[in-house]
Design a protein around this motif. Structure first.
Motif: not given
Length: 280
Positions: A165-166, A174-181
């Motif tokens: 993601l990075k 801007m990377i958050d848990d919603e994005m990770r999941q």
């Protein structure tokens, strides 16, 4: 006007295609959204709320990604995936549309336009990949070996969702848990996707060449992030040179994941390029 979202799976030939159809009004233009490699229609979640103000929007999970089928017997060439998209749309009675392709979705969009030029009014390539060769015969042979799919899975696990993601965004804040999941989810549910990725490696053809691209006269808007580390701006500049009816726009302070990073700017560029239907 209020919109409502229809979600579902549709069997097209020997594969199931997952779709999300944000429908406003049948009189409005239709946009078909195609995501990138190792992604899904999730990647358009910030762009779609803007687009549905003016358009009918169909997001498709390209096989074998997202919630679409991962059948090992399916041919995962970009040309065949494009054919499946067209067959899916025909089944929905959609025979005229504009297409938005992000990264690998841009490659598939170009294959679709090349094969079905009369279907597409406009094409918007968001950091659309291109000019990639097919994989070597040695790599294709290796993909037949037992446990190759486990090797792909191990490689992706080792690289890690955070690192990946990075690499695709300009601002890692801007990377958050919603994005990770959202990006990791489809890869932790089933092993089938890793077998399908091995098949995709074997099926992938050479990207369209300069002479192929020069025959595409569909109006194309190429949108690039200035700091794209995955598909660098030089690819966009080359596509702009080879596509005779194209326009290139560069967005500052953005990386590869344009629909996530700059949804409002992307929407405004699309709206300016395509226009909107005039009420009768």
């Amino acid at each position: 006007m209020e919109s409502h979202t229809i979600k579902g799976l549709e069997r097209v030939g020997n594969i199931e295609i997952y779709f999300e159809y944000d429908r406003i009004d049948d009189s409005l233009p239709t946009l078909v959204l195609l995501h990138g490699f190792l992604s899904s229609s999730f990647s358009f979640r910030k762009l779609v709320p803007h687009l549905i103000k003016e358009y009918n929007v169909i997001s498709i999970d390209l096989p074998p990604f997202g919630q679409s089928g991962k059948d090992y017997r399916y041919t995962y060439s970009f040309r065949n995936i494009a054919k499946s998209v067209v067959m899916f749309l025909e089944g929905k009675g959609i025979r005229k549309f504009s297409i938005i392709g992000h990264s690998m979705g841009g490659q598939i969009s170009l294959q679709l336009i090349k094969s079905y030029p009369d279907l597409v009014d406009h094409a918007i390539l968001l950091a659309g990949s291109g000019y990639q060769p097919g994989y070597s015969e040695k790599m294709k042979m290796v993909s037949y070996l037992p446990f190759f799919s486990y090797g792909i899975k191990r490689y992706l696990q080792k690289s890690g969702i955070e690192k990946n993601l990075k690499n695709v965004v300009h601002d890692p804040a801007m990377i958050d848990d919603e994005m990770r999941q959202g990006y990791l989810g489809p890869f932790i549910k089933k092993h089938d996707i890793f077998r399908a990725l091995g098949r995709m490696l074997r099926d992938k053809e050479i990207d369209l060449l300069k002479e192929d691209l020069s025959d595409i006269h569909t109006p194309c808007l190429l949108i690039w992030g200035r700091h794209d580390r995955v598909v660098p701006l030089s690819i966009g500049e080359r596509l702009h040179e080879d596509l005779p009816n194209s326009e290139l726009v560069v967005i500052e302070d953005s990386g590869h994941l344009l629909p996530e990073e700059k949804p409002e700017e992307v929407y405004q560029l699309i709206k300016g390029f395509i226009g909107v239907a005039t009420p009768t």
